[in-house]
Design a protein around this motif. Structure first.
Motif, PDB file in Angstrom:
ATOM      1  N   GLY A 199      46.863  92.333  30.481  1.00  0.00           N
ATOM      2  CA  GLY A 199      47.300  91.665  31.702  1.00  0.00           C
ATOM      3  C   GLY A 199      48.320  90.572  31.488  1.00  0.00           C
ATOM      4  O   GLY A 199      48.652  89.846  32.428  1.00  0.00           O
ATOM      5  N   LEU A 200      48.853  90.462  30.273  1.00  0.00           N
ATOM      6  CA  LEU A 200      49.736  89.344  29.946  1.00  0.00           C
ATOM      7  C   LEU A 200      51.015  89.364  30.780  1.00  0.00           C
ATOM      8  O   LEU A 200      51.479  88.318  31.248  1.00  0.00           O
ATOM      9  CB  LEU A 200      50.068  89.362  28.458  1.00  0.00           C
ATOM     10  N   ARG A 201      51.584  90.543  30.985  1.00  0.00           N
ATOM     11  CA  ARG A 201      52.842  90.617  31.739  1.00  0.00           C
ATOM     12  C   ARG A 201      52.623  90.259  33.205  1.00  0.00           C
ATOM     13  O   ARG A 201      53.474  89.610  33.823  1.00  0.00           O
ATOM     14  CB  ARG A 201      53.438  92.013  31.616  1.00  0.00           C
ATOM     15  N   ARG A 202      51.474  90.676  33.741  1.00  0.00           N
ATOM     16  CA  ARG A 202      51.220  90.432  35.161  1.00  0.00           C
ATOM     17  C   ARG A 202      50.825  88.985  35.433  1.00  0.00           C
ATOM     18  O   ARG A 202      51.248  88.400  36.433  1.00  0.00           O
ATOM     19  CB  ARG A 202      50.105  91.375  35.637  1.00  0.00           C
ATOM     20  N   ARG A 203      50.004  88.405  34.544  1.00  0.00           N
ATOM     21  CA  ARG A 203      49.591  87.002  34.696  1.00  0.00           C
ATOM     22  C   ARG A 203      49.758  86.302  33.342  1.00  0.00           C
ATOM     23  O   ARG A 203      48.785  86.073  32.622  1.00  0.00           O
ATOM     24  CB  ARG A 203      48.136  86.918  35.159  1.00  0.00           C
ATOM     25  N   PRO A 204      51.001  85.959  32.997  1.00  0.00           N
ATOM     26  CA  PRO A 204      51.257  85.427  31.652  1.00  0.00           C
ATOM     27  C   PRO A 204      50.580  84.089  31.380  1.00  0.00           C
ATOM     28  O   PRO A 204      50.107  83.850  30.265  1.00  0.00           O
ATOM     29  CB  PRO A 204      52.781  85.297  31.610  1.00  0.00           C
ATOM     30  N   VAL A 205      50.525  83.218  32.369  1.00  0.00           N
ATOM     31  CA  VAL A 205      49.955  81.886  32.135  1.00  0.00           C
ATOM     32  C   VAL A 205      48.454  81.973  31.887  1.00  0.00           C
ATOM     33  O   VAL A 205      47.941  81.501  30.867  1.00  0.00           O
ATOM     34  CB  VAL A 205      50.257  80.945  33.319  1.00  0.00           C
ATOM     35  N   GLY A 206      47.730  82.584  32.830  1.00  0.00           N
ATOM     36  CA  GLY A 206      46.283  82.651  32.693  1.00  0.00           C
ATOM     37  C   GLY A 206      45.836  83.395  31.453  1.00  0.00           C
ATOM     38  O   GLY A 206      44.974  82.923  30.695  1.00  0.00           O
ATOM     39  N   ASN A 207      46.418  84.547  31.205  1.00  0.00           N
ATOM     40  CA  ASN A 207      46.023  85.334  30.037  1.00  0.00           C
ATOM     41  C   ASN A 207      46.469  84.680  28.732  1.00  0.00           C
ATOM     42  O   ASN A 207      45.773  84.772  27.722  1.00  0.00           O
ATOM     43  CB  ASN A 207      46.592  86.749  30.159  1.00  0.00           C
ATOM     44  N   GLY A 208      47.629  84.020  28.769  1.00  0.00           N
ATOM     45  CA  GLY A 208      48.062  83.292  27.574  1.00  0.00           C
ATOM     46  C   GLY A 208      47.116  82.154  27.235  1.00  0.00           C
ATOM     47  O   GLY A 208      46.816  81.897  26.057  1.00  0.00           O
ATOM     48  N   LEU A 209      46.606  81.463  28.261  1.00  0.00           N
ATOM     49  CA  LEU A 209      45.641  80.386  28.028  1.00  0.00           C
ATOM     50  C   LEU A 209      44.334  80.916  27.446  1.00  0.00           C
ATOM     51  O   LEU A 209      43.723  80.283  26.572  1.00  0.00           O
ATOM     52  CB  LEU A 209      45.373  79.642  29.340  1.00  0.00           C
ATOM     53  N   VAL A 210      43.906  82.078  27.920  1.00  0.00           N
ATOM     54  CA  VAL A 210      42.682  82.679  27.373  1.00  0.00           C
ATOM     55  C   VAL A 210      42.861  83.025  25.898  1.00  0.00           C
ATOM     56  O   VAL A 210      41.988  82.740  25.066  1.00  0.00           O
ATOM     57  CB  VAL A 210      42.274  83.927  28.184  1.00  0.00           C
ATOM     58  N   ILE A 211      43.990  83.625  25.568  1.00  0.00           N
ATOM     59  CA  ILE A 211      44.257  83.961  24.162  1.00  0.00           C
ATOM     60  C   ILE A 211      44.291  82.699  23.312  1.00  0.00           C
ATOM     61  O   ILE A 211      43.718  82.658  22.212  1.00  0.00           O
ATOM     62  CB  ILE A 211      45.575  84.749  24.045  1.00  0.00           C
ATOM     63  N   ALA A 212      44.937  81.644  23.823  1.00  0.00           N
ATOM     64  CA  ALA A 212      44.984  80.378  23.086  1.00  0.00           C
ATOM     65  C   ALA A 212      43.589  79.792  22.933  1.00  0.00           C
ATOM     66  O   ALA A 212      43.249  79.227  21.878  1.00  0.00           O
ATOM     67  CB  ALA A 212      45.903  79.393  23.802  1.00  0.00           C
ATOM     68  N   GLY A 213      42.762  79.913  23.974  1.00  0.00           N
ATOM     69  CA  GLY A 213      41.395  79.404  23.893  1.00  0.00           C
ATOM     70  C   GLY A 213      40.561  80.146  22.868  1.00  0.00           C
ATOM     71  O   GLY A 213      39.783  79.538  22.115  1.00  0.00           O
ATOM     72  N   VAL A 214      40.710  81.462  22.822  1.00  0.00           N
ATOM     73  CA  VAL A 214      39.997  82.264  21.817  1.00  0.00           C
ATOM     74  C   VAL A 214      40.440  81.847  20.412  1.00  0.00           C
ATOM     75  O   VAL A 214      39.612  81.709  19.499  1.00  0.00           O
ATOM     76  CB  VAL A 214      40.237  83.763  22.047  1.00  0.00           C
ATOM     77  N   ALA A 215      41.742  81.637  20.244  1.00  0.00           N
ATOM     78  CA  ALA A 215      42.256  81.216  18.931  1.00  0.00           C
ATOM     79  C   ALA A 215      41.698  79.854  18.537  1.00  0.00           C
ATOM     80  O   ALA A 215      41.305  79.633  17.383  1.00  0.00           O
ATOM     81  CB  ALA A 215      43.784  81.181  18.963  1.00  0.00           C
ATOM     82  N   ALA A 216      41.642  78.917  19.496  1.00  0.00           N
ATOM     83  CA  ALA A 216      41.100  77.586  19.198  1.00  0.00           C
ATOM     84  C   ALA A 216      39.630  77.664  18.816  1.00  0.00           C
ATOM     85  O   ALA A 216      39.174  76.968  17.893  1.00  0.00           O
ATOM     86  CB  ALA A 216      41.292  76.668  20.407  1.00  0.00           C
TER      87      ALA A 216
END
Length: 204
Positions: free
Chosen positions: A153-170
């Motif tokens: 879903g990154l292309r459709r909702r880049p901000v929200g999904n990008g934050l989730v990926i960053a949160g998982v990484a943290a």
């Protein structure tokens, strides 16, 4: 700091979990329930870290820490992502998994008994089967589900999904830094909880 930072992480995660659960009642969104439970598990694991740092680790504190931090957090996170993607089978599967995880965390033998102020290593106190294998399955499948759904879903909702990926990484970095003490990992727990919450809300 080894007491204050985990305590702060518990408060932040619990506050964000409560907000997600409040939103879930208004929107009737099952993914928000799962995500809220995941952040609540972050809070409980952080509380166990503060308990161990303040009063010394024992079997009770370790069981709480292992259940919520080792077994439930990632699995619930992944379940929420799958429910957001309308994978309805995720709900009954995660309910069975949660019941199994609670049973294992309560009943599994801990040998030798845990003492001291350092964060205990599961490999030193738990047999591979069932406790450590179950944690591996829950963490790998939950993380994979969360990241896969976010990437799709990154292309459709880049901000929200990008934050989730960053949160998982943290969260992953914080787990890796557990050997440095409760304080170091708890900073990343606060960051991960905040990023995940922001991502969950942005994806709605």
């Amino acid at each position: 700091m080894d007491v204050l930072l985990p305590f702060a992480a518990a408060l932040v995660s619990l506050r964000l979990a409560a907000e997600l659960l409040r939103k879930s009642r208004r929107r009737r969104a099952p993914e928000l329930v799962a995500w809220g439970a995941s952040l609540a598990s972050f809070a409980a694991a952080s509380g166990a870290l503060a308990w161990g740092a303040a009063a010394g680790w024992d079997d009770r504190a370790f069981r709480v820490y292992y259940l919520f931090g080792g077994l439930l957090t990632a699995a619930l996170l992944g379940a929420g992502s799958l429910l957001r993607a309308r994978v309805s089978l995720a709900a009954p599967v995660v309910l069975v998994y949660v019941g199994l995880a609670i049973g294992v965390a309560i009943a599994v033998p801990i040998e030798p008994s845990i003492t001291g102020t350092a964060i205990p290593s599961a490999a030193d106190h738990l047999e591979l089967v069932p406790a450590r294998v179950l944690a591996l399955v829950g963490n790998v499948s939950g993380t994979l589900a969360a990241v896969t759904v976010a990437l799709v879903g990154l292309r459709r909702r880049p901000v929200g999904n990008g934050l989730v990926i960053a949160g998982v990484a943290a969260a992953a970095i914080g787990s890796a830094l557990a050997g440095l003490g409760a304080g170091g990992g708890s900073v990343f727990t606060i960051v991960a909880s905040t990023l995940l919450y922001a991502g969950f809300v942005s994806r709605r």
